[in-house]
Design an enzyme around this catalytic site. Structure first.
Site: not given
Length: 250
Positions: A151-152
């Protein structure tokens, strides 16, 4: 532990930006909107803010299920893309899924030994055995058990260790964005005066656009994750299922 080719801002940039956006929104709400909404709405805002923010930070710092040399040798997993219900129907009672006469302990020991010598199950970076459904993350530079995705926004992987936490965080994020969006509309004069309110107060207009887009994105993410969980899939498997032999074993 970062990959040598990964810049710190590449991993944590959006996370820091998200934290700043949260603080800016919360302060703006108190200064511009809080006195314009009902007491019940204000209470819900407080509750959701103090649920979402800790959950987000837990997703940032919680171990996603990092695989070590010790954990890899003790992790065995039977898998079918249609989930455990199919296995229950198809398997014979009292017999291991392998269909032979070995005991469960013997089966597990030999399966672990076999996977340990299979080069396809070895991570060339971590030098550990990768159990089925695991994956190496090039950003975090670790192998993650039941890897969903990196997850950025949290700067962390989502895997077996924190996927439920991530799902609850998404639910709280959807509720928080929708509620603050409602409060912004009230602050601009109501749903019939949105365009006039945006012209009158450009700052609230910017917040309105931001939380509208954030709400749509988080609702789409929630729907996608709900679909994956209900089908016993991960994001990685959804996009790359052709690469994995366990999807073609039946």
């Amino acid at each position: 532990e970062l990959n040598e080719d990964t810049n710190i801002l590449d991993r944590w940039g959006l996370t820091i930006a998200g934290e700043i956006a949260f603080v800016v929104t919360y302060v703006s709400y108190w200064i511009l909107i809080n006195d314009k909404v009902s007491n019940i709405t204000a209470t819900f805002v407080q509750v959701l803010f103090f649920i979402y923010f800790p959950l987000f930070n837990l997703c940032v710092f919680t171990d996603p299920g990092r695989i070590t040399a010790t954990s890899a040798t003790t992790t065995t997993r039977n898998f079918h893309p249609h989930g455990s219900y199919y296995q229950t129907v198809e398997s014979k009672p009292g017999m291991p899924l392998g269909g032979d006469n070995r005991t469960t302990d013997e089966t597990d020991d030999k399966d672990v030994e076999s996977s340990s010598t299979d080069n396809n199950n070895m991570c060339t970076t971590c030098h550990t055995v990768k159990p089925i459904r695991s994956k190496h993350c090039r950003v975090c530079n670790i192998c993650v058990d039941i890897m969903d995705h990196h997850c950025v926004f949290t700067g962390n992987c989502v895997g077996n260790g924190n996927r439920f936490l991530f799902y609850v965080m998404i639910i709280s994020a959807v509720a928080s964005h929708l509620l603050i969006l409602h409060c912004i509309v009230i602050g601009m004069g109501g749903y019939r005066n949105i365009s006039q309110g945006m012209d009158k107060d450009s700052y609230l207009g910017i917040l309105f656009v931001f939380h509208s887009l954030a709400s749509l994105f988080m609702m789409a993410n929630l729907g996608f994750q709900t679909y994956l969980i209900s089908n016993n899939l991960t994001t990685n498997e959804f996009w790359n299922w052709k690469r994995y032999h366990h999807f073609h074993a039946y």
